[in-house]
Design a protein around this motif. Structure first.
Motif, PDB file in Angstrom:
ATOM      1  N   LEU A  60       3.854  -5.533  -4.611  1.00 20.37           N
ATOM      2  CA  LEU A  60       5.079  -4.935  -5.123  1.00 20.37           C
ATOM      3  C   LEU A  60       6.032  -6.045  -5.565  1.00 20.37           C
ATOM      4  N   THR A  61       6.781  -5.778  -6.616  1.00 20.16           N
ATOM      5  CA  THR A  61       7.804  -6.730  -7.058  1.00 20.16           C
ATOM      6  C   THR A  61       9.030  -6.595  -6.158  1.00 20.16           C
ATOM      7  N   ALA A  62       9.938  -7.542  -6.254  1.00 14.94           N
ATOM      8  CA  ALA A  62      11.178  -7.490  -5.478  1.00 14.94           C
ATOM      9  C   ALA A  62      11.973  -6.233  -5.839  1.00 14.94           C
ATOM     10  N   ASP A  63      11.996  -5.876  -7.120  1.00 10.47           N
ATOM     11  CA  ASP A  63      12.724  -4.675  -7.547  1.00 10.47           C
ATOM     12  C   ASP A  63      12.103  -3.410  -6.952  1.00 10.47           C
ATOM     13  N   GLU A  64      10.780  -3.356  -6.915  1.00 12.34           N
ATOM     14  CA  GLU A  64      10.101  -2.193  -6.332  1.00 12.34           C
ATOM     15  C   GLU A  64      10.391  -2.098  -4.834  1.00 12.34           C
ATOM     16  N   MET A  65      10.394  -3.237  -4.163  1.00 13.62           N
ATOM     17  CA  MET A  65      10.697  -3.224  -2.728  1.00 13.62           C
ATOM     18  C   MET A  65      12.124  -2.752  -2.476  1.00 13.62           C
ATOM     19  N   GLN A  66      13.047  -3.185  -3.314  1.00 12.45           N
ATOM     20  CA  GLN A  66      14.433  -2.756  -3.166  1.00 12.45           C
ATOM     21  C   GLN A  66      14.562  -1.256  -3.423  1.00 12.45           C
ATOM     22  N   GLY A  90      15.166   4.894  -1.543  1.00 16.78           N
ATOM     23  CA  GLY A  90      14.515   5.964  -2.276  1.00 16.78           C
ATOM     24  C   GLY A  90      14.036   7.135  -1.456  1.00 16.78           C
ATOM     25  N   THR A  91      13.365   8.005  -2.170  1.00 18.78           N
ATOM     26  CA  THR A  91      12.752   9.188  -1.579  1.00 18.78           C
ATOM     27  C   THR A  91      11.241   8.960  -1.504  1.00 18.78           C
ATOM     28  N   VAL A  92      10.575   9.879  -0.869  1.00 19.43           N
ATOM     29  CA  VAL A  92       9.115   9.831  -0.818  1.00 19.43           C
ATOM     30  C   VAL A  92       8.552   9.868  -2.237  1.00 19.43           C
ATOM     31  N   ALA A  93       9.131  10.685  -3.105  1.00 24.25           N
ATOM     32  CA  ALA A  93       8.676  10.764  -4.501  1.00 24.25           C
ATOM     33  C   ALA A  93       8.814   9.417  -5.200  1.00 24.25           C
ATOM     34  N   ASP A  94       9.881   8.678  -4.905  1.00 26.35           N
ATOM     35  CA  ASP A  94      10.059   7.348  -5.488  1.00 26.35           C
ATOM     36  C   ASP A  94       8.942   6.405  -5.046  1.00 26.35           C
ATOM     37  N   VAL A  95       8.586   6.476  -3.770  1.00 24.67           N
ATOM     38  CA  VAL A  95       7.519   5.628  -3.243  1.00 24.67           C
ATOM     39  C   VAL A  95       6.198   5.964  -3.937  1.00 24.67           C
ATOM     40  N   ILE A  96       5.936   7.248  -4.093  1.00 16.87           N
ATOM     41  CA  ILE A  96       4.708   7.683  -4.774  1.00 16.87           C
ATOM     42  C   ILE A  96       4.698   7.186  -6.212  1.00 16.87           C
ATOM     43  N   GLN A  97       5.826   7.328  -6.896  1.00 11.40           N
ATOM     44  CA  GLN A  97       5.923   6.889  -8.292  1.00 11.40           C
ATOM     45  C   GLN A  97       5.694   5.381  -8.405  1.00 11.40           C
ATOM     46  N   ILE A  98       6.259   4.597  -7.495  1.00  9.93           N
ATOM     47  CA  ILE A  98       6.060   3.150  -7.504  1.00  9.93           C
ATOM     48  C   ILE A  98       4.592   2.816  -7.287  1.00  9.93           C
ATOM     49  N   THR A 158       8.064  15.089   2.639  1.00 13.09           N
ATOM     50  CA  THR A 158       8.008  15.833   1.384  1.00 13.09           C
ATOM     51  C   THR A 158       8.552  14.937   0.264  1.00 13.09           C
ATOM     52  N   PRO A 159       8.224  15.232  -0.981  1.00 14.69           N
ATOM     53  CA  PRO A 159       8.702  14.380  -2.074  1.00 14.69           C
ATOM     54  C   PRO A 159      10.223  14.195  -2.108  1.00 14.69           C
ATOM     55  N   GLU A 160      10.955  15.201  -1.712  1.00 17.59           N
ATOM     56  CA  GLU A 160      12.418  15.141  -1.787  1.00 17.59           C
ATOM     57  C   GLU A 160      13.054  14.376  -0.633  1.00 17.59           C
ATOM     58  N   THR A 161      12.296  14.107   0.398  1.00 17.26           N
ATOM     59  CA  THR A 161      12.850  13.492   1.604  1.00 17.26           C
ATOM     60  C   THR A 161      13.220  12.032   1.351  1.00 17.26           C
ATOM     61  N   LYS A 162      14.448  11.680   1.720  1.00 18.03           N
ATOM     62  CA  LYS A 162      14.872  10.282   1.654  1.00 18.03           C
ATOM     63  C   LYS A 162      14.285   9.549   2.851  1.00 18.03           C
ATOM     64  N   SER A 180      -6.669   9.873  -8.388  1.00 16.75           N
ATOM     65  CA  SER A 180      -5.799  10.955  -8.849  1.00 16.75           C
ATOM     66  C   SER A 180      -4.400  10.840  -8.243  1.00 16.75           C
ATOM     67  N   ALA A 181      -3.446  11.450  -8.928  1.00 23.11           N
ATOM     68  CA  ALA A 181      -2.062  11.459  -8.447  1.00 23.11           C
ATOM     69  C   ALA A 181      -1.957  12.141  -7.085  1.00 23.11           C
ATOM     70  N   ASP A 182      -2.736  13.197  -6.879  1.00 23.57           N
ATOM     71  CA  ASP A 182      -2.720  13.893  -5.589  1.00 23.57           C
ATOM     72  C   ASP A 182      -3.223  12.999  -4.461  1.00 23.57           C
ATOM     73  N   THR A 183      -4.255  12.223  -4.745  1.00 20.71           N
ATOM     74  CA  THR A 183      -4.801  11.314  -3.744  1.00 20.71           C
ATOM     75  C   THR A 183      -3.785  10.232  -3.391  1.00 20.71           C
ATOM     76  N   ILE A 184      -3.134   9.684  -4.401  1.00 23.23           N
ATOM     77  CA  ILE A 184      -2.110   8.668  -4.160  1.00 23.23           C
ATOM     78  C   ILE A 184      -0.980   9.251  -3.327  1.00 23.23           C
ATOM     79  N   ALA A 185      -0.516  10.438  -3.703  1.00 24.00           N
ATOM     80  CA  ALA A 185       0.587  11.075  -2.981  1.00 24.00           C
ATOM     81  C   ALA A 185       0.218  11.324  -1.524  1.00 24.00           C
TER      82      ALA A 185
END
Length: 85
Positions: A56-62, A67-75, A26-30, A2-7
């Protein structure tokens, strides 16, 4: 998974890697606001790959680097979906 588990798992990894209290992650935290430097972000990427068993791809690592915590979760979510396909 689930998305919650991943987060939650991503938040715990960030908390451990950057040595900050989980309530600061938090999701908004850089990531840089948590004191992350380039080496910390690389270590986080490796931790994420180990935790979720994908690469992870090179683009994802970059993207993690600025990014923010939310970006990491989304990746992580997107990579898990790709790995399952």
């Amino acid at each position: 998974m689930s998305a919650d588990t991943i987060a939650r798992r991503v938040a715990v990894l960030i908390s451990r890697e950057f040595r900050v209290d989980l309530d600061r992650v938090t999701p908004e935290t850089k990531l840089e606001a948590l004191g992350a430097d380039n080496i910390d972000v690389v270590n986080l990427a490796l931790d994420i790959e180990d935790e979720f068993r994908f690469r992870l791809t090179a683009d994802e690592m970059q993207a993690l680097d600025v990014g923010t915590v939310a970006d990491v979760i989304q990746i992580a979510e997107a990579s898990l979906q790709q790995a399952a396909a």
